[in-house]
Design a protein around this motif. Structure first.
Motif, PDB file in Angstrom:
ATOM      1  N   LEU A  15       0.834  -1.197   0.000  1.00  0.00           N
ATOM      2  CA  LEU A  15       0.000   0.000   0.000  1.00  0.00           C
ATOM      3  C   LEU A  15       0.874   1.254   0.000  1.00  0.00           C
ATOM      4  N   ASP A  16       0.648   2.143  -0.964  1.00  0.00           N
ATOM      5  CA  ASP A  16       1.332   3.427  -0.957  1.00  0.00           C
ATOM      6  C   ASP A  16       0.756   4.297   0.155  1.00  0.00           C
ATOM      7  N   MET A  17       1.626   4.943   0.893  1.00  0.00           N
ATOM      8  CA  MET A  17       1.190   5.752   2.024  1.00  0.00           C
ATOM      9  C   MET A  17       1.947   7.078   2.022  1.00  0.00           C
ATOM     10  N   LYS A  18       1.502   8.001   2.870  1.00  0.00           N
ATOM     11  CA  LYS A  18       2.159   9.288   3.034  1.00  0.00           C
ATOM     12  C   LYS A  18       2.448   9.503   4.516  1.00  0.00           C
ATOM     13  N   LEU A  19       3.614  10.055   4.839  1.00  0.00           N
ATOM     14  CA  LEU A  19       3.883  10.451   6.217  1.00  0.00           C
ATOM     15  C   LEU A  19       2.987  11.628   6.564  1.00  0.00           C
ATOM     16  N   ARG A  20       2.562  11.701   7.801  1.00  0.00           N
ATOM     17  CA  ARG A  20       1.563  12.698   8.159  1.00  0.00           C
ATOM     18  C   ARG A  20       2.148  14.106   8.187  1.00  0.00           C
ATOM     19  N   ILE A  21       1.372  15.038   7.641  1.00  0.00           N
ATOM     20  CA  ILE A  21       1.735  16.450   7.721  1.00  0.00           C
ATOM     21  C   ILE A  21       1.014  17.121   8.884  1.00  0.00           C
ATOM     22  N   SER A  22      -0.041  16.461   9.384  1.00  0.00           N
ATOM     23  CA  SER A  22      -0.824  16.993  10.497  1.00  0.00           C
ATOM     24  C   SER A  22      -1.710  15.874  11.010  1.00  0.00           C
ATOM     25  N   ASN A  23      -2.031  15.919  12.294  1.00  0.00           N
ATOM     26  CA  ASN A  23      -2.949  14.906  12.840  1.00  0.00           C
ATOM     27  C   ASN A  23      -4.355  15.467  13.062  1.00  0.00           C
ATOM     28  N   GLU A  24      -4.644  16.598  12.450  1.00  0.00           N
ATOM     29  CA  GLU A  24      -5.886  17.318  12.709  1.00  0.00           C
ATOM     30  C   GLU A  24      -7.147  16.486  12.451  1.00  0.00           C
ATOM     31  N   LEU A  25      -7.275  15.906  11.259  1.00  0.00           N
ATOM     32  CA  LEU A  25      -8.525  15.236  10.901  1.00  0.00           C
ATOM     33  C   LEU A  25      -8.792  14.029  11.795  1.00  0.00           C
ATOM     34  N   PHE A  26      -7.727  13.402  12.272  1.00  0.00           N
ATOM     35  CA  PHE A  26      -7.924  12.227  13.135  1.00  0.00           C
ATOM     36  C   PHE A  26      -8.325  12.642  14.542  1.00  0.00           C
ATOM     37  N   LEU A  27      -7.748  13.733  15.045  1.00  0.00           N
ATOM     38  CA  LEU A  27      -8.156  14.206  16.367  1.00  0.00           C
ATOM     39  C   LEU A  27      -9.600  14.705  16.346  1.00  0.00           C
ATOM     40  N   LYS A  28     -10.015  15.314  15.246  1.00  0.00           N
ATOM     41  CA  LYS A  28     -11.412  15.765  15.162  1.00  0.00           C
ATOM     42  C   LYS A  28     -12.372  14.583  15.045  1.00  0.00           C
ATOM     43  N   ARG A  29     -11.907  13.486  14.446  1.00  0.00           N
ATOM     44  CA  ARG A  29     -12.729  12.276  14.440  1.00  0.00           C
ATOM     45  C   ARG A  29     -12.987  11.815  15.883  1.00  0.00           C
ATOM     46  N   LEU A  30     -11.987  11.966  16.751  1.00  0.00           N
ATOM     47  CA  LEU A  30     -12.168  11.578  18.151  1.00  0.00           C
ATOM     48  C   LEU A  30     -13.198  12.468  18.837  1.00  0.00           C
ATOM     49  N   PRO A 244      -6.283  17.354  -0.223  1.00  0.00           N
ATOM     50  CA  PRO A 244      -7.045  16.393  -1.035  1.00  0.00           C
ATOM     51  C   PRO A 244      -8.407  16.089  -0.429  1.00  0.00           C
ATOM     52  N   MET A 245      -9.292  15.559  -1.269  1.00  0.00           N
ATOM     53  CA  MET A 245     -10.614  15.133  -0.795  1.00  0.00           C
ATOM     54  C   MET A 245     -10.469  14.049   0.273  1.00  0.00           C
ATOM     55  N   ASP A 246     -11.278  14.142   1.336  1.00  0.00           N
ATOM     56  CA  ASP A 246     -11.299  13.135   2.400  1.00  0.00           C
ATOM     57  C   ASP A 246     -12.763  12.852   2.724  1.00  0.00           C
ATOM     58  N   GLU A 247     -13.360  11.944   1.958  1.00  0.00           N
ATOM     59  CA  GLU A 247     -14.787  11.663   2.131  1.00  0.00           C
ATOM     60  C   GLU A 247     -15.070  10.984   3.468  1.00  0.00           C
ATOM     61  N   ASP A 248     -14.101  10.240   3.978  1.00  0.00           N
ATOM     62  CA  ASP A 248     -14.290   9.598   5.283  1.00  0.00           C
ATOM     63  C   ASP A 248     -14.460  10.650   6.377  1.00  0.00           C
ATOM     64  N   PHE A 249     -13.676  11.739   6.287  1.00  0.00           N
ATOM     65  CA  PHE A 249     -13.821  12.814   7.273  1.00  0.00           C
ATOM     66  C   PHE A 249     -15.151  13.539   7.096  1.00  0.00           C
ATOM     67  N   VAL A 250     -15.572  13.746   5.851  1.00  0.00           N
ATOM     68  CA  VAL A 250     -16.882  14.358   5.609  1.00  0.00           C
ATOM     69  C   VAL A 250     -17.981  13.507   6.225  1.00  0.00           C
ATOM     70  N   ASN A 251     -17.863  12.184   6.089  1.00  0.00           N
ATOM     71  CA  ASN A 251     -18.844  11.289   6.716  1.00  0.00           C
ATOM     72  C   ASN A 251     -18.846  11.436   8.231  1.00  0.00           C
ATOM     73  N   ALA A 252     -17.665  11.638   8.811  1.00  0.00           N
ATOM     74  CA  ALA A 252     -17.580  11.844  10.262  1.00  0.00           C
ATOM     75  C   ALA A 252     -18.331  13.117  10.649  1.00  0.00           C
ATOM     76  N   LEU A 253     -18.187  14.185   9.846  1.00  0.00           N
ATOM     77  CA  LEU A 253     -18.910  15.424  10.140  1.00  0.00           C
ATOM     78  C   LEU A 253     -20.418  15.225  10.041  1.00  0.00           C
ATOM     79  N   GLU A 254     -20.845  14.331   9.154  1.00  0.00           N
ATOM     80  CA  GLU A 254     -22.273  14.055   9.022  1.00  0.00           C
ATOM     81  C   GLU A 254     -22.825  13.402  10.288  1.00  0.00           C
ATOM     82  N   VAL A 255     -21.980  12.625  10.975  1.00  0.00           N
ATOM     83  CA  VAL A 255     -22.396  12.065  12.277  1.00  0.00           C
ATOM     84  C   VAL A 255     -22.597  13.198  13.268  1.00  0.00           C
ATOM     85  N   GLY A 256     -21.708  14.189  13.229  1.00  0.00           N
ATOM     86  CA  GLY A 256     -21.893  15.372  14.057  1.00  0.00           C
ATOM     87  C   GLY A 256     -20.660  15.789  14.828  1.00  0.00           C
ATOM     88  N   LEU A 257     -20.029  16.898  14.411  1.00  0.00           N
ATOM     89  CA  LEU A 257     -18.940  17.511  15.163  1.00  0.00           C
ATOM     90  C   LEU A 257     -19.504  18.726  15.887  1.00  0.00           C
TER      91      LEU A 257
END
Length: 294
Positions: A15-30, A244-257
């Motif tokens: 799997l091609d991956m990228k080193l993280r530039i920020s942990n923002e979207l994952f902390l907001k998922r929490l 880049p687009m992050d539809e998984d994070f958009v779905n998280a916002l639909e649950v409710g931030l």
């Protein structure tokens, strides 16, 4: 964050991956998952330039508070920096080279458009269209080919970065710069009084950005549209640092931030200032260095 990532590959998963530039979207998922207060201090990686206050690997502390906003994160940053200075040096006075800064709260504030007007004379308050902003930028000295296709907000941000950030003494601060355009703030909530800008600040000291914070965008429809625009810029080669687009994070916002305040601090730069270190490489163990044969 907008930045160029390092690309890598996971052998086991192929799997091609990228080193993280920020942990923002994952902390907001929490926060979406019910953790009202979250933070992490760790290493980030950005495939960008190197100088005395930039290193490809650096230390960041990010924190998020449910039912907080930009104003709350300003208070958190002031407290962290001032108390660190007192603990290290016994005072809120910070000596860096031949300069002295007082990090005692409250810190000053300046609007980005006001900063550009103060340094360049270009008044974005009377520039209401992209065409007017482009004409004003070219008249001041920017290249016509460079600004072609840029929006009013993009031009405002570029003029601030090009003409204001390096003016000696202008952003010595500590100072909060507010009023960031939507175009460069894809994760920040719009300002209710002016939807062209966001509820965001960057904190500067000694002319360096030491922190970035938002009242977090929690509208999934608005977030999707902003990601879509950012992805178009990325695909079109207009901005290789676009988000880049992050539809998984958009779905998280639909649950409710919930309404949330988020803050990221450049720990290495803060330590440089408090300890009067000449280079970021002086405060990072085993920093990236240029090979002797290069």
């Amino acid at each position: 964050a907008n930045a160029r990532p390092f690309n890598t590959h996971h052998n086991t998963l192929d799997l091609d991956m990228k080193l993280r530039i920020s942990n923002e979207l994952f902390l907001k998922r929490l926060v979406v998952g019910g953790f009202d207060r979250v933070y992490e201090m760790g290493k980030m990686f950005r495939n960008e330039g190197m100088d005395r206050n930039h290193n490809p690997e650096f230390t960041s502390m990010e924190c998020y508070m449910a039912y907080g906003d930009m104003e709350d994160t300003m208070h958190v940053l002031e407290q962290i920096v001032s108390k660190a200075a007192i603990k290290a040096n016994g005072s809120t006075k910070v000596i860096y080279g031949d300069k002295e800064f007082d990090v005692a709260p409250p810190w000053n504030r300046i609007d980005m458009a006001d900063a550009v007007k103060q340094i360049t004379g270009v008044d974005f308050a009377v520039l209401n269209t992209d065409e007017e902003a482009r004409a004003a930028a070219v008249k001041y000295g920017m290249e016509e080919e460079e600004v072609a296709g840029w929006t009013r907000g993009k031009i405002l941000a570029e003029m601030f970065e090009t003409y204001c950030e390096d003016v000696p003494g202008f952003l010595d601060g500590p100072v909060f710069v507010t009023g960031h355009p939507v175009e460069i703030s894809p994760l920040a909530k719009r300002d209710l009084k002016d939807p062209r800008i966001t509820r965001r600040f960057e904190a500067y000291m000694n002319g360096w950005e030491i922190a970035n914070a938002f009242s977090e965008l929690n509208d999934p429809i608005d977030q999707y549209e902003r990601f879509k625009e950012q992805q178009a810029q990325l695909d079109g080669g207009i901005d290789d640092e676009a988000h880049p687009m992050d539809e998984d994070f958009v779905n998280a916002l639909e649950v409710g931030l919930p309404p949330t305040g988020g803050l990221g601090i450049g720990i290495d730069r803060v330590i440089m200032l408090i300890t009067n270190a000449a280079s970021i490489r002086d405060v990072i163990l085993f920093p990236t260095m240029k090979p002797l044969d290069k």
